[in-house]
Structure formats: structure tokens, C-alpha cells
Write a protein that holds these residues in place. Structure first.
Motif, PDB file in Angstrom:
ATOM      1  N   SER A 273      23.480 -12.504  28.897  1.00 23.66           N
ATOM      2  CA  SER A 273      24.762 -12.354  29.591  1.00 23.66           C
ATOM      3  C   SER A 273      25.823 -13.185  28.894  1.00 23.66           C
ATOM      4  N   THR A 274      26.993 -13.292  29.483  1.00 24.81           N
ATOM      5  CA  THR A 274      28.079 -14.045  28.866  1.00 24.81           C
ATOM      6  C   THR A 274      27.698 -15.513  28.687  1.00 24.81           C
ATOM      7  N   GLN A 275      27.089 -16.079  29.724  1.00 24.68           N
ATOM      8  CA  GLN A 275      26.879 -17.523  29.738  1.00 24.68           C
ATOM      9  C   GLN A 275      25.449 -17.950  29.448  1.00 24.68           C
TER      10      GLN A 275
ATOM     11  N   ALA B  62      22.193  -6.539  28.441  1.00 23.38           N
ATOM     12  CA  ALA B  62      23.139  -7.435  27.778  1.00 23.38           C
ATOM     13  C   ALA B  62      24.530  -7.201  28.329  1.00 23.38           C
ATOM     14  N   GLN B  63      25.372  -8.211  28.180  1.00 21.67           N
ATOM     15  CA  GLN B  63      26.780  -8.040  28.553  1.00 21.67           C
ATOM     16  C   GLN B  63      27.267  -6.772  27.859  1.00 21.67           C
ATOM     17  N   GLN B  64      28.083  -5.993  28.562  1.00 22.57           N
ATOM     18  CA  GLN B  64      28.522  -4.716  28.012  1.00 22.57           C
ATOM     19  C   GLN B  64      29.706  -4.891  27.057  1.00 22.57           C
ATOM     20  N   HIS B  65      29.917  -3.861  26.251  1.00 23.91           N
ATOM     21  CA  HIS B  65      31.104  -3.687  25.387  1.00 23.91           C
ATOM     22  C   HIS B  65      31.109  -4.527  24.108  1.00 23.91           C
TER      23      HIS B  65
ATOM     24  N   GLU C  29      40.988  -2.187  26.980  1.00 23.86           N
ATOM     25  CA  GLU C  29      41.079  -3.149  25.869  1.00 23.86           C
ATOM     26  C   GLU C  29      39.706  -3.658  25.422  1.00 23.86           C
ATOM     27  N   ARG C  30      38.820  -3.920  26.405  1.00 24.78           N
ATOM     28  CA  ARG C  30      37.539  -4.530  26.026  1.00 24.78           C
ATOM     29  C   ARG C  30      36.536  -3.513  25.507  1.00 24.78           C
ATOM     30  N   PHE C  31      36.788  -2.221  25.699  1.00 28.93           N
ATOM     31  CA  PHE C  31      35.829  -1.203  25.278  1.00 28.93           C
ATOM     32  C   PHE C  31      35.689  -1.221  23.754  1.00 28.93           C
TER      33      PHE C  31
ATOM     34  N   GLY D 176      23.171  -1.986  29.226  1.00 28.35           N
ATOM     35  CA  GLY D 176      24.167  -2.964  29.658  1.00 28.35           C
ATOM     36  C   GLY D 176      23.712  -3.647  30.938  1.00 28.35           C
ATOM     37  N   ASP D 177      24.320  -4.793  31.232  1.00 23.89           N
ATOM     38  CA  ASP D 177      23.873  -5.550  32.416  1.00 23.89           C
ATOM     39  C   ASP D 177      24.159  -4.810  33.722  1.00 23.89           C
ATOM     40  N   ASN D 178      25.266  -4.059  33.760  1.00 24.16           N
ATOM     41  CA  ASN D 178      25.547  -3.353  35.025  1.00 24.16           C
ATOM     42  C   ASN D 178      24.584  -2.182  35.251  1.00 24.16           C
ATOM     43  N   PRO D 179      24.330  -1.314  34.255  1.00 21.47           N
ATOM     44  CA  PRO D 179      23.297  -0.296  34.461  1.00 21.47           C
ATOM     45  C   PRO D 179      21.937  -0.903  34.829  1.00 21.47           C
TER      46      PRO D 179
ATOM     47  N   THR E 284      29.729 -13.768  36.067  1.00 20.10           N
ATOM     48  CA  THR E 284      30.921 -14.227  35.359  1.00 20.10           C
ATOM     49  C   THR E 284      32.038 -13.243  35.687  1.00 20.10           C
ATOM     50  N   SER E 285      31.727 -11.933  35.541  1.00 21.49           N
ATOM     51  CA  SER E 285      32.647 -10.915  36.073  1.00 21.49           C
ATOM     52  C   SER E 285      32.185 -10.569  37.479  1.00 21.49           C
ATOM     53  N   ASP E 286      33.093 -10.076  38.307  1.00 24.20           N
ATOM     54  CA  ASP E 286      32.698  -9.464  39.574  1.00 24.20           C
ATOM     55  C   ASP E 286      32.720  -7.959  39.338  1.00 24.20           C
TER      56      ASP E 286
ATOM     57  N   GLY F 157      38.708   2.630  37.421  1.00 26.08           N
ATOM     58  CA  GLY F 157      37.270   2.389  37.268  1.00 26.08           C
ATOM     59  C   GLY F 157      36.658   3.131  36.101  1.00 26.08           C
ATOM     60  N   HIS F 158      35.320   3.034  36.032  1.00 22.80           N
ATOM     61  CA  HIS F 158      34.565   3.653  34.946  1.00 22.80           C
ATOM     62  C   HIS F 158      33.424   4.467  35.507  1.00 22.80           C
ATOM     63  N   VAL F 159      33.024   5.489  34.751  1.00 23.20           N
ATOM     64  CA  VAL F 159      31.753   6.141  35.016  1.00 23.20           C
ATOM     65  C   VAL F 159      30.874   5.903  33.795  1.00 23.20           C
ATOM     66  N   PHE F 160      29.708   5.321  34.047  1.00 25.59           N
ATOM     67  CA  PHE F 160      28.731   5.054  32.987  1.00 25.59           C
ATOM     68  C   PHE F 160      27.493   5.914  33.241  1.00 25.59           C
ATOM     69  N   GLY F 161      26.638   6.047  32.215  1.00 24.62           N
ATOM     70  CA  GLY F 161      25.317   6.612  32.436  1.00 24.62           C
ATOM     71  C   GLY F 161      24.479   5.609  33.214  1.00 24.62           C
TER      72      GLY F 161
ATOM     73  N   GLY G 256      29.290   4.686  39.102  1.00 24.58           N
ATOM     74  CA  GLY G 256      30.705   4.338  39.141  1.00 24.58           C
ATOM     75  C   GLY G 256      30.799   2.821  39.153  1.00 24.58           C
ATOM     76  N   LEU G 257      31.815   2.278  38.491  1.00 24.63           N
ATOM     77  CA  LEU G 257      31.927   0.813  38.423  1.00 24.63           C
ATOM     78  C   LEU G 257      33.389   0.387  38.304  1.00 24.63           C
ATOM     79  N   THR G 258      33.741  -0.674  39.015  1.00 25.98           N
ATOM     80  CA  THR G 258      35.033  -1.324  38.816  1.00 25.98           C
ATOM     81  C   THR G 258      34.756  -2.781  38.471  1.00 25.98           C
ATOM     82  N   CYS G 259      35.441  -3.279  37.444  1.00 25.09           N
ATOM     83  CA  CYS G 259      35.150  -4.623  36.915  1.00 25.09           C
ATOM     84  C   CYS G 259      36.365  -5.547  37.040  1.00 25.09           C
ATOM     85  N   PHE G 260      36.105  -6.768  37.467  1.00 22.41           N
ATOM     86  CA  PHE G 260      37.147  -7.796  37.599  1.00 22.41           C
ATOM     87  C   PHE G 260      36.782  -8.963  36.690  1.00 22.41           C
TER      88      PHE G 260
HETATM   89  C1  XUL Z   1      31.590  -4.263  32.748  1.00 24.29           C
HETATM   90  C2  XUL Z   1      32.007  -5.548  32.142  1.00 24.29           C
HETATM   91  C3  XUL Z   1      31.283  -6.794  32.547  1.00 24.29           C
HETATM   92  C4  XUL Z   1      30.271  -7.218  31.516  1.00 24.29           C
HETATM   93  C5  XUL Z   1      29.775  -8.599  31.891  1.00 24.29           C
HETATM   94  O1  XUL Z   1      32.380  -3.193  32.360  1.00 24.29           O
HETATM   95  O2  XUL Z   1      32.890  -5.615  31.327  1.00 24.29           O
HETATM   96  O3  XUL Z   1      30.673  -6.651  33.805  1.00 24.29           O
HETATM   97  O4  XUL Z   1      29.236  -6.282  31.405  1.00 24.29           O
HETATM   98  O5  XUL Z   1      28.562  -8.944  31.406  1.00 24.29           O
END
Ligand code: XUL
Ligand code: ADP
Length: 540
Positions: free
Chosen positions: A10-12, A93-96, A166-168, A275-278, A298-300, A317-321, A329-333
């Protein structure tokens, strides 16, 4: 008894979970976590990220992730587990985030010397020393360029599941190709963090799974292949530098000789990382539609499984596999735990005293709102950081604690409306899901029952379950996802936090005022002062 390893970079931190499975007898046999800043201080990261004067740039050293992987394998070796029984490994793993390798990598990954450290052997294979990560927001120009080249954001979102963000990875790759064309030209393969770490395990370039691939603005979500117009619009010769895509349950290889000889591990199957969210989707047990999960890491993030991809027309938001072969479906903060920590530290609090503050302040906070945009925010898009306060004294500890928690929960409720899910149950995960006072606010804002889960690290657990499921599928066993997750992902019944109807009624009013504050801060709406005053009057 068969063992399955799930890793989460993950990030940390890097975490590991080992599951022991013998028919119906199932248990978590090992859990370990290492924080990058503490265990590997020589890389100079803060919360896993390299310090930068420019608030929009966020990069991490990929070699830190490599060294952590090796240290975690050493911990496993010392754990006393019967590692000869290790059947399969997968990872999250952390995404993107992206890792750039030169042309030596394809040969050298398979020829690593077990007598030498991994990090010293991977170092010469990098064509870029730094990895841009999901916290980066420095690529607005590249987003506009890509979006224009593919016929607009609607077209991009319809195909890839998200408008340009931007982060994609696509926008990040484009920025790199423009800023450093020679290093880009020397790049033979661009991995995500997930496929990079999987490649180290199998000793060859690993494919990407559609869950993580959909965080790039490059993948055709329905076809689960690269979308040529986006690939062409992103950077020169990119098609030849991208890994292939493979379904989530694919066994991408076996543990290479390096791991077998250096750590005494067997030739275990390696199942495609994601990715960590999937991974969390599976790790919190959401293999069916109808419930939501909220990860307070780290992100919500707010997410849920979707049978059909319903792309967000509002562009939030996003749609991921999903690992199940469905969608999510996902929304990231971005301002999640670090914003809560900022408020905690500013008033010299600990988590217990932070919670005490929450308990002694009333819901609705007297109509005081905080927009906790300490860092540039993803949802809504805010590039110029800075905390905004409405009616809130910056020196009032209790008021600020309640404001950060309430405002974050209202932002999540507001910006997950596009998913069109009637939320009656939420599975809470991530580090801050340990905090029941925060979860009570979540329950009251959403008007939903909130559960904690038996295993806190849902991303690592989801990865271990991916290993279990993928290995079974590869062996020809018809293991359904319901069967795979059984016994590991149960919400703890006695942990249920129930919404209080009176408090929920307060938030139903306040969330509209909160939305007005956001609109005002973004320059899209009137000053909400009178609405805040009206709301405060209803509380009296
Ligand atoms: C998801 C996103 C974050 C990272 C954090 O789109 O950017 O949740 O995956 O690890
Ligand atoms: P990651 O996204 O890196 O996987 P985690 O899910 O491990 O992060 O969450 C780490 C965060 O959890 C820390 O930054 C910390 O702020 C938060 N945290 C840990 N314990 C608590 C607590 N009791 N209350 C609120 N937040 C907490």
C-alpha cells in the motif's frame, strides 16, 4: 494443510496474510505489516511518499517496495510456518502507480542470483528511479490532451470506466514521455505496482488484471483489452510497452528459482495481482451486488460490486473490473486518514482523545463545516490545496474533530449517489475502521448499519483469497467465490453500529448544506452562510 499468501503493497506499508485451509477448517495463520518510513528510513519517504516542494507531485521509490518484499519473505521464512505447503500467492497494490523497466529486465528477471539481494539486482533494470503514485495530481494538461484526442471525456469514460483523472496511469505516462523522452524511449515495459511485484515473484514480465488495468484510462472496460485510441493518444509506441491483460483468476507463473533457493519456498502458483480496491472488494465479502464498503485507509474509498458497468455521468467516480469477473463502482478521496491525523496532531490528541471529542460534540456540529483539502483533492477535483472552514473556529479542537469526520462522511455519501445503491449495510475496512466513534458517524450519515470485519486488512485478505480461488480454478476445481470467501470475510455481528433516526434526520438536512459549501468553495455556488445559520437554528 495448504497455505495461501496474500501481500498488500500500500502507500504506507507492506502487509502479508497467510491463510491455512483444510476443507472446512480455515484460519488466518500469519499476519504481518511493515511501515515503509520506519523499516526502510534510508529511502527518505514520509507516509511512503518522497517529500516534494510542489504539492501536486507525488512519487515513491520503487526500490523501497522491492526491498520490503524481500524483507517480508524473510519474516515468513522465520515465522515457523510449514512453507513447503504454500500453494499459491497473490497480491494487492496501491492503484495507478507505475514502474518503468528497461530492455534488460525481460532476461534478468529470470536470472536473479539467489546469493545477492533483490534490490541490488533490480536497480539496473529501472529506466526511471521514481514511480508516480495515486496521490499525484500534476497532469491536468495531459488529461486535457488525452481527453481531446479520444473525442472527449464522455467517450473516454464510456470506454475506460472513468473520465481523464490526473493520477491515472495514462496521463502519468504521457507526462513522462513529454518531460523525459530519452528515458521514455529506453523504457521497454511499464508496469503497475501490482504487475511489477508479481513479475519479481515469477521471474518474468507478468500481465495486468482488468481490475488494476481499469485504473489507467487505457483499457476497454467491456472488452478487457487495451483501447487503441487511448493508447495512441497517450504516448508514442506505448502499445509495445504495456503488459498484456489477463483475467483476474489467471495463474501468471510460479515462484522463481530466486525465491525457492533464497527463502526455501516451493514453486507455488502466483495468481495475477490486482489493485488494493478490487482486492478489498473480495476481502470484505462483497461478491454480490447491493451492499457498499468503505475503506478508511490512506485514501478513503466507497465501493461496491456491479453486475453491469454503470458509468458515472457526473464524472466523479470510476468503474473498475472486479476480481469476480464483474465490475465495481468506486469513488476515491485523497484526504482520508492523513487529514484526520492532521486534525488529531494539530490539537495534540491521540486516537482515544480524538474519539472523546467526537463523543462530547453534537451531531450537526452546530452547522459548522470543514472541507479538509489539506492535499489537492480527487473528489471533488481540487488542485489548490488548503482547508476551508465554514462557521468553524480554527482553534476549536472539539469543533474541528467533529467537522473533519462529519464532512468526510457527508462527502462520501454525496459522491457515491451516482452508484444508485440503496445503502442499508456498509462493510467498513482500512486502518481507521478500528475507530468505532468514526464508524458511528458513518452509520448516522448514511442511515445504514455499519459492520467491522474479522480481518482488518481487507486488501491483503482479498489477495490471499484471490490466491486460493485462482489456484483452485487452475486445478480444475469448481470453487465459487461464495465458497472461496466463506469463513474469512464475515462481518462481526456484535460489531454492528446502527443509525439513530434523529441523528440521521439531522444529516439528511446538513448534507445539502455541505454540498452548498463545496459548490461555493469550488466557485460554483453562492455563499452558504445564510443556509448554515438556518440549519443551526433548527438544531436549537
Ligand atoms: C483508488 C485510489 C486509491 C489507491 C490507494 O482509485 O487511487 O484508493 O488505490 O492505495
Ligand atoms: P493504507 O491505505 O496504507 O493501507 P491503512 O488502511 O493501513 O492504510 O490505514 C492507515 C491509517 O489508519 C493511518 O494513517 C491512521 O491514520 C489510521 N488509523 C489507525 N488507527 C486509527 C484509529 N484508531 N482511529 C483513526 N484512524 C486510525
Amino acid at each position: 494443510m495448504a497455505l495461501y499468501l496474500g501481500l498488500d503493497s500500500s502507500t504506507q506499508s507492506l502487509s502479508a496474510i497467510v491463510l491455512e485451509v483444510d476443507g472446512d477448517r480455515r484460519r488466518v495463520a500469519f499476519e504481518s505489516s511493515m511501515a515503509f518510513d520506519e523499516t526502510l528510513p534510508q529511502y527518505g519517504t514520509r507516509h511512503g511518499v518522497l517529500p516534494s516542494a510542489d504539492t501536486t507531485t507525488a512519487v515513491s521509490p520503487p526500490l523501497m517496495w522491492v526491498e520490503a518484499l524481500e524483507l517480508m519473505m524473510e519474516r515468513l521464512k522465520q515465522s515457523g510456518l510449514d512453507l513447503g505447503q504454500l500453494r499459491a500467492i497473490s497480491g494487492s497494490a496501491q492503484q495507478h502507480g507505475s514502474v518503468y523497466l528497461n530492455s534488460q529486465a525481460s532476461q534478468m528477471l529470470g536470472a536473479l542470483d539467489p546469493r545477492r539481494s533483490l534490490v541490488e539486482q533490480i536497480k539496473p533494470l529501472l529506466s526511471r528511479n521514481e514511480s508516480p503514485i495515486w496521490m499525484d495530481s500534476s497532469t491536468s494538461t495531459e488529461c486535457r490532451e488525452i481527453e481531446a484526442a479520444v473525442g472527449g471525456n464522455q467517450a473516454l469514460a464510456q470506454r475506460t470506466g472513468s473520465r481523464a483523472f490526473e493520477r491515472f496511469t495514462g496521463a502519468q505516462i504521457r507526462k513522462f514521455s513529454k518531460r523525459d523522452p530519452s528515458a521514455y524511449a529506453a523504457t521497454d515495459r511499464i508496469h503497475l505496482v501490482s504487475s511489477f511485484l508479481a513479475s519479481l515473484l515469477i521471474g518474468q514480465h507478468a500481465p495486468l488484471d482488468p481490475g488494476d488495468g481499469s485504473g489507467m484510462n487505457l483499457m476497454d472496460l467491456a472488452a478487457r483489452g487495451w483501447w487503441t485510441p487511448a493508447v495512441t493518444a497517450t504516448a508514442p509506441d506505448l502499445a509495445s510497452k504495456l503488459p498484456p491483460l489477463a483475467p483476474a483468476a489467471t495463474v501468471v507463473g510460479t515462484l522463481s528459482r530466486y525465491w525457492q533457493e533464497r527463502f526455501g519456498l516451493p514453486p507455488a502458483k502466483v495468481v495475477a495481482w490486482s489493485g488494493d480496491n478490487p482486492c478489498s472488494l473480495v476481502g470484505v465479502g462483497l461478491v454480490r451486488e447491493g451492499r457498499l464498503a468503505i475503506s478508511l485507509g490512506t485514501s478513503d474509498t466507497v465501493f461496491g460490486l456491479m453486475r453491469e458497468p454503470r458509468v458515472d455521468a457526473t464524472g466523479t467516480g470510476h468503474v473498475f473490473g472486479a476480481p469476480t469477473g464483474d465490475y465495481m463502482g468506486l469513488t476515491c478521496f485523497k484526504n482520508g486518514s492523513l487529514a484526520r491525523e492532521h486534525v488529531r496532531d494539530r490539537f495534540g490528541l491521540s486516537w482515544p482523545t480524538f474519539s472523546e471529542s467526537l463523543r462530547r460534540t453534537p451531531p450537526g456540529n452546530g452547522g459548522r463545516i470543514m472541507l479538509p483539502w489539506l492535499e489537492p483533492e480527487i473528489t471533488p477535483t481540487v488542485l489548490a490545496p488548503g482547508i476551508r472552514r465554514y462557521g468553524l473556529d480554527p482553534g476549536d479542537a472539539d469543533g474541528n474533530v467533529r467537522a473533519v469526520v462529519e464532512s468526510q462522511q457527508m462527502a462520501m455519501a454525496l459522491h457515491s449517489r451516482w452508484m444508485n445503491v440503496t445503502v442499508d449495510t456498509i462493510h467498513a475496512t482500512g486502518g481507521a475502521a478500528a475507530n468505532r466513534d468514526i464508524l458511528q458517524v458513518m452509520s448516522d450519515v448514511f442511515g445504514a448499519v455499519v459492520y467491522q470485519l474479522q480481518v482488518g486488512n481487507s486488501a491483503a485478505l482479498g489477495a490471499a483469497l484471490d490466491a486460493l480461488h485462482g489456484a483452485a480454478v487452475a486445478d480444475g476445481a469448481a470453487l465459487s467465490w461464495d465458497e472461496a470467501i466463506e469463513g474469512f470475510v464475515e462481518p462481526i455481528a456484535r460489531s454492528a453500529l446502527r443509525p439513530d433516526p434523529a441523528r440521521h434526520a439531522v444529516y439528511k438536512e446538513l448534507i445539502e448544506v455541505y454540498a452548498a459549501c463545496e459548490a461555493h468553495a469550488l466557485g460554483r455556488g453562492a455563499d452558504p452562510a445564510s443556509r448554515l445559520a438556518e440549519f443551526a437554528a433548527t438544531l436549537e
